[in-house]
Design a protein around this motif. Structure first.
Motif, PDB file in Angstrom:
ATOM      1  N   TYR A  47      21.393  19.482  44.819  1.00 12.77           N
ATOM      2  CA  TYR A  47      21.495  20.530  43.805  1.00 12.77           C
ATOM      3  C   TYR A  47      21.768  19.989  42.413  1.00 12.77           C
ATOM      4  CZ  TYR A  47      21.965  23.247  48.058  1.00 12.77           C
ATOM      5  OH  TYR A  47      21.755  23.799  49.294  1.00 12.77           O
ATOM      6  N   GLY A  48      21.580  18.711  42.191  1.00 15.48           N
ATOM      7  CA  GLY A  48      21.843  18.114  40.892  1.00 15.48           C
ATOM      8  C   GLY A  48      20.971  18.650  39.778  1.00 15.48           C
ATOM      9  N   GLN A  50      20.179  21.860  39.454  1.00 13.46           N
ATOM     10  CA  GLN A  50      20.515  23.264  39.216  1.00 13.46           C
ATOM     11  C   GLN A  50      21.247  23.403  37.875  1.00 13.46           C
ATOM     12  OE1 GLN A  50      19.645  25.879  41.220  1.00 13.46           O
ATOM     13  NE2 GLN A  50      18.513  24.362  42.415  1.00 13.46           N
ATOM     14  N   PRO A  51      21.279  24.598  37.321  1.00 13.51           N
ATOM     15  CA  PRO A  51      22.030  24.799  36.073  1.00 13.51           C
ATOM     16  C   PRO A  51      23.517  24.501  36.276  1.00 13.51           C
ATOM     17  CG  PRO A  51      20.634  26.705  36.562  1.00 13.51           C
ATOM     18  CD  PRO A  51      20.566  25.808  37.748  1.00 13.51           C
ATOM     19  N   PRO A  52      24.160  23.902  35.296  1.00  9.67           N
ATOM     20  CA  PRO A  52      25.576  23.516  35.427  1.00  9.67           C
ATOM     21  C   PRO A  52      26.515  24.671  35.775  1.00  9.67           C
ATOM     22  CG  PRO A  52      24.629  22.453  33.514  1.00  9.67           C
ATOM     23  CD  PRO A  52      23.585  23.409  34.034  1.00  9.67           C
ATOM     24  N   GLU A  53      26.198  25.884  35.350  1.00 11.45           N
ATOM     25  CA  GLU A  53      27.090  27.010  35.660  1.00 11.45           C
ATOM     26  C   GLU A  53      27.083  27.363  37.150  1.00 11.45           C
ATOM     27  OE1 GLU A  53      23.213  28.540  33.969  1.00 11.45           O
ATOM     28  OE2 GLU A  53      24.755  27.186  33.248  1.00 11.45           O
ATOM     29  N   GLU A  54      26.116  26.856  37.899  1.00 13.82           N
ATOM     30  CA  GLU A  54      26.070  27.101  39.341  1.00 13.82           C
ATOM     31  C   GLU A  54      26.817  26.032  40.138  1.00 13.82           C
ATOM     32  OE1 GLU A  54      22.136  27.799  40.840  1.00 13.82           O
ATOM     33  OE2 GLU A  54      21.682  29.248  39.266  1.00 13.82           O
ATOM     34  N   PHE A  55      27.205  24.935  39.512  1.00 18.03           N
ATOM     35  CA  PHE A  55      27.882  23.846  40.221  1.00 18.03           C
ATOM     36  C   PHE A  55      29.158  24.277  40.949  1.00 18.03           C
ATOM     37  CE2 PHE A  55      25.951  20.429  37.209  1.00 18.03           C
ATOM     38  CZ  PHE A  55      24.766  20.461  37.921  1.00 18.03           C
ATOM     39  N   PRO A  56      30.058  25.058  40.311  1.00 12.83           N
ATOM     40  CA  PRO A  56      31.305  25.403  41.021  1.00 12.83           C
ATOM     41  C   PRO A  56      31.066  26.144  42.334  1.00 12.83           C
ATOM     42  CG  PRO A  56      31.525  25.883  38.691  1.00 12.83           C
ATOM     43  CD  PRO A  56      30.086  25.533  38.928  1.00 12.83           C
ATOM     44  N   MET A  57      30.216  27.132  42.330  1.00 13.68           N
ATOM     45  CA  MET A  57      29.956  27.898  43.553  1.00 13.68           C
ATOM     46  C   MET A  57      29.263  27.029  44.596  1.00 13.68           C
ATOM     47  SD  MET A  57      31.174  30.902  43.533  1.00 13.68           S
ATOM     48  CE  MET A  57      30.253  31.620  44.852  1.00 13.68           C
ATOM     49  N   ARG A  61      30.960  25.892  48.271  1.00 15.22           N
ATOM     50  CA  ARG A  61      30.274  26.206  49.532  1.00 15.22           C
ATOM     51  C   ARG A  61      30.013  24.920  50.328  1.00 15.22           C
ATOM     52  NH1 ARG A  61      29.327  31.021  52.121  1.00 15.22           N
ATOM     53  NH2 ARG A  61      27.657  30.722  53.585  1.00 15.22           N
ATOM     54  N   ILE A  62      29.545  23.891  49.646  1.00 18.12           N
ATOM     55  CA  ILE A  62      29.292  22.606  50.313  1.00 18.12           C
ATOM     56  C   ILE A  62      30.589  22.022  50.856  1.00 18.12           C
ATOM     57  CG2 ILE A  62      28.575  20.207  49.913  1.00 18.12           C
ATOM     58  CD1 ILE A  62      26.542  21.353  47.845  1.00 18.12           C
TER      59      ILE A  62
END
Length: 184
Positions: A47-48, A50-57, A61-62
């Motif tokens: 997921y590297g 993906q947009p940075p704002e999606e990293f926390p979620m 989950r991972i």
């Protein structure tokens, strides 16, 4: 290139909190390090972009899935160790769980008395959190440690928002009772 820098910054910011979360979950410092490392690698590999704002979620989950995988592997491993121990005489399984140790080096800027009180209070809290059931601990840490809202926590945990509220309520009541008992 910018996304890689954002991912690096995110991982650096979340590293300590993720380690503590995993350590609370599995009660094994070395396994917690491995879990966090695996979760970070999975985020970067899959997921590297993906947009940075999606990293926390995505990371939460991972991380939770990696913790669950650890428990699954432990269950299978324990089954086979137990089965094999019956075949070899004199080989019992004696595992010792070491409690998490609080590193006071970062908090020594206060007076020694404040450091002692803070250390004892954190030790009480860590011990109480460790005693919570897994789902309550997970909900509590995600909501109050990771500061996720109810919808985000439900998504990470794979349950309804009502379940998150129930787990959090039960966790806070249990923690209050445990901490009261520890202090007395």
């Amino acid at each position: 290139m910018e996304n890689a820098h954002a991912l690096g910054r995110f991982l650096a910011d979340v590293e300590r909190r993720a380690y503590r979360q995993a350590a609370f979950a599995v009660r094994d410092d070395q396994a917690a390090l491995d879990i966090v490392q695996d979760a970070m690698m999975k985020l970067a590999e899959k997921y590297g972009n993906q947009p940075p704002e999606e990293f926390p979620m995505l990371f939460q989950r991972i991380l939770q899935n990696t913790i669950r995988d650890y428990y699954r592997r432990q269950k299978v491993r324990n089954y086979w160790v137990t089965a094999i121990s019956f075949l070899t005489p004199g080989h019992g399984s004696e595992g010792e769980d070491e409690p998490l140790e609080y590193d006071q080096a970062a908090d020594e800027k206060d007076s020694p008395l404040n450091s002692l009180i803070t250390g004892k209070n954190l030790a009480y809290i860590e011990a109480a959190i460790e005693k919570l059931p897994a789902r309550q601990r997970e909900a509590f840490l995600l909501r109050y440690w990771e500061d996720m809202d109810i919808a985000e926590t439900a998504q990470v945990m794979g349950c309804s928002e009502g379940s998150v509220k129930t787990h959090c309520s039960r966790a806070t009541h249990a923690l209050a009772a445990l901490l009261k008992d520890m202090k007395d």
